[in-house]
Design an enzyme around this catalytic site. Structure first.
Site, PDB file in Angstrom:
ATOM      1  N   HIS A  49     127.397  71.588  79.590  1.00  0.00           N
ATOM      2  CA  HIS A  49     125.987  71.497  79.959  1.00  0.00           C
ATOM      3  C   HIS A  49     125.893  71.233  81.466  1.00  0.00           C
ATOM      4  CE1 HIS A  49     127.092  67.282  78.756  1.00  0.00           C
ATOM      5  NE2 HIS A  49     126.708  67.125  79.998  1.00  0.00           N
TER       6      HIS A  49
HETATM    7  C1  T46 Z   1     128.088  64.479  81.280  1.00  0.00           C
HETATM    8  C2  T46 Z   1     129.480  64.444  80.805  1.00  0.00           C
HETATM    9  C3  T46 Z   1     130.463  64.251  81.927  1.00  0.00           C
HETATM   10  C4  T46 Z   1     124.177  58.116  74.860  1.00  0.00           C
HETATM   11  O1  T46 Z   1     123.546  57.605  73.921  1.00  0.00           O
HETATM   12  N1  T46 Z   1     124.073  57.590  76.109  1.00  0.00           N
HETATM   13  C5  T46 Z   1     124.752  58.098  77.175  1.00  0.00           C
HETATM   14  O2  T46 Z   1     124.632  57.574  78.293  1.00  0.00           O
HETATM   15  C6  T46 Z   1     125.598  59.241  76.956  1.00  0.00           C
HETATM   16  C7  T46 Z   1     126.378  59.849  78.114  1.00  0.00           C
HETATM   17  C8  T46 Z   1     125.693  59.753  75.701  1.00  0.00           C
HETATM   18  N2  T46 Z   1     124.992  59.196  74.669  1.00  0.00           N
HETATM   19  C9  T46 Z   1     125.135  59.760  73.323  1.00  0.00           C
HETATM   20  C10 T46 Z   1     124.518  61.128  73.153  1.00  0.00           C
HETATM   21  C11 T46 Z   1     125.413  61.778  72.109  1.00  0.00           C
HETATM   22  O3  T46 Z   1     124.971  61.441  70.819  1.00  0.00           O
HETATM   23  O4  T46 Z   1     126.533  59.925  73.052  1.00  0.00           O
HETATM   24  C12 T46 Z   1     126.778  61.109  72.334  1.00  0.00           C
HETATM   25  C13 T46 Z   1     127.778  61.989  73.043  1.00  0.00           C
HETATM   26  O5  T46 Z   1     127.191  62.487  74.260  1.00  0.00           O
HETATM   27  P1  T46 Z   1     127.457  63.973  74.812  1.00  0.00           P
HETATM   28  O6  T46 Z   1     127.679  64.893  73.687  1.00  0.00           O
HETATM   29  O7  T46 Z   1     126.369  64.311  75.777  1.00  0.00           O
HETATM   30  O8  T46 Z   1     128.838  63.750  75.593  1.00  0.00           O
HETATM   31  P2  T46 Z   1     129.608  64.771  76.558  1.00  0.00           P
HETATM   32  O9  T46 Z   1     130.973  64.225  76.702  1.00  0.00           O
HETATM   33  O10 T46 Z   1     129.479  66.174  76.111  1.00  0.00           O
HETATM   34  O11 T46 Z   1     128.853  64.659  77.981  1.00  0.00           O
HETATM   35  C14 T46 Z   1     128.825  63.436  78.702  1.00  0.00           C
HETATM   36  C15 T46 Z   1     127.413  63.160  79.242  1.00  0.00           C
HETATM   37  O12 T46 Z   1     126.467  63.215  78.173  1.00  0.00           O
HETATM   38  C16 T46 Z   1     127.014  64.138  80.313  1.00  0.00           C
HETATM   39  O13 T46 Z   1     125.870  63.655  80.979  1.00  0.00           O
HETATM   40  O14 T46 Z   1     127.805  64.949  82.373  1.00  0.00           O
HETATM   41  O15 T46 Z   1     129.735  63.477  79.785  1.00  0.00           O
END
Ligand code: T46
Length: 134
Positions: A49
């Site tokens: 993303h």
């Molecule tokens: C990014 C890359 C480097 C939260 O509740 N709070 C938070 O601050 C974050 C980051 C995530 N979450 C929850 C949302 C999802 O249910 O944790 C779960 C996993 O998040 P996500 O699928 O977005 O994780 P990544 O590793 O794909 O991405 C993350 C960050 O979301 C993003 O901003 O730049 O790491």
């Protein structure tokens, strides 16, 4: 595309190493949020993303992983292998994190609080947002 990599100053002595990160000094923005990921399952790619506003610095404080950065016209891969190295990820940059070692802990310093509306999760939408769409 220019990659901004940081090499932080470790404060080492006979007890070991310590790295301190301060906003506006070591990190170019106000740090509003810190999160980290670990126990990443083998073969999975995280991220996929971009963000509209969020700026971040990624530091693999244990183990190693790779970060793919894509500005819509160019892609670069940044290996993170040292606990004192970070990579800056600007807004408007597609990111993917992969090749996590089993022991990897990826720490993220973020300029904004968590906000789902800041995410661009569709690659075509991302390309349009950076003016690289068809
Ligand atoms: C990014 C890359 C480097 C939260 O509740 N709070 C938070 O601050 C974050 C980051 C995530 N979450 C929850 C949302 C999802 O249910 O944790 C779960 C996993 O998040 P996500 O699928 O977005 O994780 P990544 O590793 O794909 O991405 C993350 C960050 O979301 C993003 O901003 O730049 O790491």
């Amino acid at each position: 595309m220019q990659i901004v990599k940081y090499v932080f100053q470790p404060h080492g002595d006979e007890r070991g190493q310590l790295v301190a990160l301060e906003e506006f000094k070591d990190i170019p923005f106000r740090i509003k949020r810190v999160y980290y990921m670990y126990d990443t399952a083998d073969g999975f790619v995280r991220g996929k993303h971009a963000h509209k506003k969020l700026e971040q610095i990624l530091v693999c404080i244990h183990g190693s992983c790779k970060i793919l950065l894509d500005n819509g016209t160019e892609k670069k891969i940044v290996p993170l292998e040292k606990p004192y190295e970070g990579v800056y990820v600007a807004s408007g940059m597609w990111r993917e994190m992969y090749d996590f070692s089993e022991d990897a802990v990826l720490l993220v310093l973020a300029s904004e609080l968590y906000d789902e509306s800041d995410y661009i999760r569709d690659y075509d939408e991302f390309l349009i947002s950076v003016g690289a769409g068809k």
